[in-house]
Design an enzyme around this catalytic site. Structure first.
Site, mmCIF file in Angstrom:
data_model
loop_
_atom_site.group_PDB
_atom_site.id
_atom_site.type_symbol
_atom_site.label_atom_id
_atom_site.label_comp_id
_atom_site.label_asym_id
_atom_site.label_seq_id
_atom_site.Cartn_x
_atom_site.Cartn_y
_atom_site.Cartn_z
ATOM 1 N N HIS A 156 -13.453 -3.096 -27.877
ATOM 2 C CA HIS A 156 -14.060 -4.337 -27.407
ATOM 3 C C HIS A 156 -15.601 -4.313 -27.464
ATOM 4 O O HIS A 156 -16.250 -3.319 -27.158
ATOM 5 C CB HIS A 156 -13.642 -4.614 -25.952
ATOM 6 C CG HIS A 156 -14.038 -3.512 -25.025
ATOM 7 N ND1 HIS A 156 -15.241 -3.489 -24.367
ATOM 8 C CD2 HIS A 156 -13.407 -2.376 -24.676
ATOM 9 C CE1 HIS A 156 -15.331 -2.407 -23.638
ATOM 10 N NE2 HIS A 156 -14.234 -1.695 -23.817
ATOM 11 N N HIS B 200 -21.420 0.620 -42.841
ATOM 12 C CA HIS B 200 -20.098 1.027 -43.315
ATOM 13 C C HIS B 200 -19.446 1.863 -42.219
ATOM 14 O O HIS B 200 -19.949 2.945 -41.897
ATOM 15 C CB HIS B 200 -20.233 1.832 -44.620
ATOM 16 C CG HIS B 200 -18.925 2.307 -45.166
ATOM 17 N ND1 HIS B 200 -18.840 3.115 -46.276
ATOM 18 C CD2 HIS B 200 -17.649 2.101 -44.773
ATOM 19 C CE1 HIS B 200 -17.579 3.381 -46.539
ATOM 20 N NE2 HIS B 200 -16.831 2.775 -45.636
#
Ligand code: JB2
Length: 225
Positions: free
Chosen positions: A144, A153
């Site tokens: 979250h 990346h």
């Protein structure tokens, strides 16, 4: 006119992107093609998708109905070429979609920029923010409210516990785990398999368990992008 997608860069990462596109029943494109270096012209990249030209043909291909472009060249720690190619394509009016594999799980209140790839079985949980051009690769987990900067990346299998912040252009290596609430600066590489339990600053290479800064980012990988 047909809606076409041009994939820029036809290597390994492009194969993953193509796989996500062709396995998506909602894929909106009538035609998909690749541009790469001149030696790849005419080569099939994956799933019958062919390299039709080079970056020098971005302008005429836009006129041929390739409305959208996607940077399908990957990066391990230095996204400078990805950024340059995106700026070049944007200059010819291409739009940058997000390509999200249909097996990925996306929670509520997740915000995406543009030009983002989300790979197979990646999980992006509640309230995450994902910046332009990011790669959220296969099987990675963003718990979250993580905030992922532009052209990051997050490599396969990396796990970012809740509220982790990763600055722009940074790389979190495959299989790494990042403790909740940690911040990682811009232009930083976290080596694969690292366990990040304290904040890591900008412009460094860090790895290990516990993850420690090992060196500054080599000059050619610095903040020139
Ligand atoms: O300027 C360019 C250019 N330079 C290299 N323009 C275009 N259009 N294409 C370019 N390329 C092409 O990108 C190369 O000719 C080659 O076909 C492709 C790079 O392929 P490669 O398989 O070497 O790397 P990748 O970028 O697809 O994948 C890397 O990043 C991924 C995220 C690899 O390290 C993967 O293992 C990784 N999963």
């Amino acid at each position: 006119m047909a809606k076409g997608l041009l994939l820029i860069g036809g290597g390994g990462h492009c194969c993953s992107v193509i796989d996500s596109l062709v396995s998506d029943p909602a894929c909106p494109y009538d035609k998909i093609a690749v541009i790469d270096t001149a030696d790849k012209r005419g080569c099939t990249i994956a799933a019958d998708i062919v390299c039709i030209g080079t970056d020098d043909e971005l302008e005429p291909l836009r006129q041929e109905g390739y409305t959208d472009a996607f940077i399908s060249l990957g990066s391990i720690g230095n996204p400078a070429l990805r950024i340059r190619l995106a700026e070049k394509a944007a200059g010819f009016g291409y739009q940058f979609p997000n390509i999200i594999d249909p097996t990925a799980v996306i929670g509520q209140n997740v915000s995406f920029g543009s030009g983002i790839y989300v790979g197979k079985r990646a999980v992006i949980n509640y309230g995450c923010l994902i910046g332009d051009g990011a790669i959220i690769n296969t099987g990675s987990i963003l718990e979250h409210q993580c905030r992922i900067g532009k052209y990051c990346h997050i490599a396969p299998g990396a796990v970012l516990c809740g509220n982790v912040k990763v600055g722009s252009h940074s790389h979190v290596g495959a299989g790494s785990a990042v403790k909740q609430g940690i911040s990682i600066g811009n232009d930083t590489v976290i080596g694969l398999g690292s366990t990040v339990v304290k904040d890591i600053g900008f412009g460094v290479v860090a790895f290990g368990n516990p993850c420690e800064i090992r060196q500054n980012m080599p000059t050619e990988k610095g903040v020139s992008h």
